[in-house]
Design an enzyme around this catalytic site. Structure first.
Site, PDB file in Angstrom:
ATOM      1  N   CYS A   1      -2.594 -37.314 -17.396  1.00  0.00           N
ATOM      2  CA  CYS A   1      -2.875 -37.711 -18.789  1.00  0.00           C
ATOM      3  C   CYS A   1      -3.648 -39.034 -18.777  1.00  0.00           C
ATOM      4  CB  CYS A   1      -1.568 -37.906 -19.564  1.00  0.00           C
ATOM      5  SG  CYS A   1      -0.470 -36.475 -19.505  1.00  0.00           S
TER       6      CYS A   1
HETATM    7  N1  GLN Z   1       3.832 -33.976 -16.338  1.00  0.00           N
HETATM    8  C1  GLN Z   1       3.675 -34.537 -17.655  1.00  0.00           C
HETATM    9  C2  GLN Z   1       3.531 -33.489 -18.719  1.00  0.00           C
HETATM   10  O1  GLN Z   1       3.380 -32.332 -18.454  1.00  0.00           O
HETATM   11  C3  GLN Z   1       2.560 -35.543 -17.688  1.00  0.00           C
HETATM   12  C4  GLN Z   1       1.248 -34.914 -17.729  1.00  0.00           C
HETATM   13  C5  GLN Z   1       0.185 -35.689 -17.023  1.00  0.00           C
HETATM   14  O2  GLN Z   1       0.293 -36.847 -16.654  1.00  0.00           O
HETATM   15  N2  GLN Z   1      -0.850 -34.996 -16.785  1.00  0.00           N
HETATM   16  O3  GLN Z   1       3.587 -33.856 -19.854  1.00  0.00           O
END
Ligand code: GLN
Length: 170
Positions: A2
């Protein structure tokens, strides 16, 4: 992976932070330069939390791409703050795409955002989750690694832990 934005400084509008810079969070949601091997765009939700002059932070989050929500653009244009936390989400494969899965997570004066993935999910975190009150598990914002990590952090904050102090536990 993210993408996250944290701001602390003179009051600015949310639009100045989220929309206006050439590589703004909104632009990064559909044209990120670097995803470090995880995902391609950040289209699985977004959230923004900001601190009004007094009181607890206000949060707005949705499970849709930030670029497709007209409300955030209008809200951002007229909302100013001196402390802001925002994120656009690229969900880890297999994890739910819901409003509640988008950062920032919130309680009281706290906002929380997490980047990355808990490898071996969910088995690797079972021993940690078992230490949480059952109520916390039943009321997780979403069945995702980030939401569980927030519940674990929140549990410590509620117990009076100093967020600036690193825990010795791994
Ligand atoms: N694993 C987390 C989620 O699915 C964070 C996502 C990310 O950092 N890409 O929300």
């Amino acid at each position: 992976m993210c993408r996250h934005l944290a701001y602390l400084g003179p009051p600015v509008t949310l639009a100045e932070l989220l929309f206006d810079p050439p590589h703004s969070l909104v632009r990064q949601s559909w044209a990120p330069r670097d995803m470090r091997g995880g995902g391609t765009i950040n289209a699985d939700g977004f959230g923004v939390g900001w601190y009004p002059d007094d009181g607890a932070p206000v949060r707005y989050r949705r499970a849709q791409p930030i670029w497709s929500d007209p409300t955030i653009a209008q809200l951002a244009a007229v909302t100013g703050a001196a402390a802001v936390l925002a994120a656009v989400r690229s969900a880890t494969v297999g994890m739910a795409v819901l409003d509640g899965a988008a950062a920032p997570f919130a309680e009281g004066r706290w906002l929380f955002s997490h980047n990355g993935v808990v490898s071996g999910w969910p088995d690797t975190v079972v021993p940690f989750a078992a230490e949480l009150p059952v109520r916390d598990l039943l009321t997780l914002d979403a069945a995702t690694d980030s939401a569980l990590l927030w519940a674990l952090v929140r549990h410590r904050l509620r117990a009076g832990a100093d967020p600036a102090t690193r825990s010795g536990r791994r």
